[in-house]
Design a protein around this motif. Structure first.
Motif, PDB file in Angstrom:
ATOM      1  N   HIS A  11      -0.707   2.509   9.770  1.00 41.84           N
ATOM      2  CA  HIS A  11       0.306   1.487   9.465  1.00 41.84           C
ATOM      3  C   HIS A  11       1.427   1.516  10.494  1.00 41.84           C
ATOM      4  O   HIS A  11       1.876   0.466  10.971  1.00 41.84           O
ATOM      5  N   GLU A  18       0.827  -1.206   0.000  1.00 42.31           N
ATOM      6  CA  GLU A  18       0.000   0.000   0.000  1.00 42.31           C
ATOM      7  C   GLU A  18       0.862   1.257   0.000  1.00 42.31           C
ATOM      8  O   GLU A  18       0.571   2.222  -0.703  1.00 42.31           O
ATOM      9  N   GLU A  27     -10.307   0.651   4.870  1.00 40.69           N
ATOM     10  CA  GLU A  27      -9.807   0.480   3.503  1.00 40.69           C
ATOM     11  C   GLU A  27     -10.834  -0.257   2.632  1.00 40.69           C
ATOM     12  O   GLU A  27     -11.068   0.124   1.485  1.00 40.69           O
ATOM     13  N   HIS A  66      -8.638  -0.512  10.669  1.00 40.95           N
ATOM     14  CA  HIS A  66      -7.926  -0.019   9.476  1.00 40.95           C
ATOM     15  C   HIS A  66      -8.374  -0.793   8.225  1.00 40.95           C
ATOM     16  O   HIS A  66      -8.640  -0.200   7.177  1.00 40.95           O
TER      17      HIS A  66
HETATM   18 FE   LIG Z   1      -3.404  -0.206   4.962  1.00 38.27          FE
END
Ligand SMILES: [Fe+2]
Length: 162
Positions: free
Chosen positions: A84, A59, A130, A126
């Protein structure tokens, strides 16, 4: 494979891994000793670190730079990158504490459960963000050339290159 679909498939794998991690937490809470969990927890340390790293790199190196040329909700990409870093930090703490616990160091208390659950909580939200927001935007915005560019970056990262 379409690069966004490939990231979704990674997410499905990670969600399964996080459920396995929670199962290990519950076993330790119920009194399992290091020798009982050695094989599964040792494998989890290696796998979780590797999978989180490879996926985050895809990513960060593949998708996010391409998305920067498009109009997106303000601060969205920075928030993703911060998350992240947070996940990597929790996974790192989990790995250190789990390693110490398995080797009989420091304490018999499984201090790795706390960071394991922090990693699971942050990575779960997260992934949902996404899946529900970022990937649909990417599907809509990326041109065919950009998709190919992202797919090339993924192939390099999966192959251990780049
Ligand atoms: Fe991610």
């Amino acid at each position: 494979m379409d690069p966004v679909r490939a990231l979704c498939a990674d997410h499905d794998e990670l969600v399964m891994r996080l459920q396995e991690l929670e199962d290990l937490c519950v076993r330790a809470e119920r009194g399992a000793e290091p020798p009982e969990l050695a094989a599964a927890l040792g494998a989890m340390i290696d796998r979780l670190r590797e999978e989180v790293d490879v996926h985050s790199n895809k990513e960060e190196i593949g998708l996010i730079p391409v998305l920067r040329s498009h109009r997106l909700p303000e601060d969205l990409l920075e928030t993703l990158l911060d998350e992240h870093e947070g996940v990597r930090a929790h996974v790192h703490d989990f790995a250190i504490e789990a390693g110490l616990w398995l080797s009989g160091g420091r304490s018999r208390e499984p201090a790795w459960i706390g960071p394991a659950r922090l990693a699971r909580g942050l990575l779960s939200t997260h992934i949902q963000k996404e899946n529900l927001l970022v990937f649909p935007l990417a599907e809509r915005l990326l041109t065919a050339e950009e998709r190919a560019e992202v797919a090339d970056a993924f192939a390099r990262l999966d192959g251990g290159g780049a």
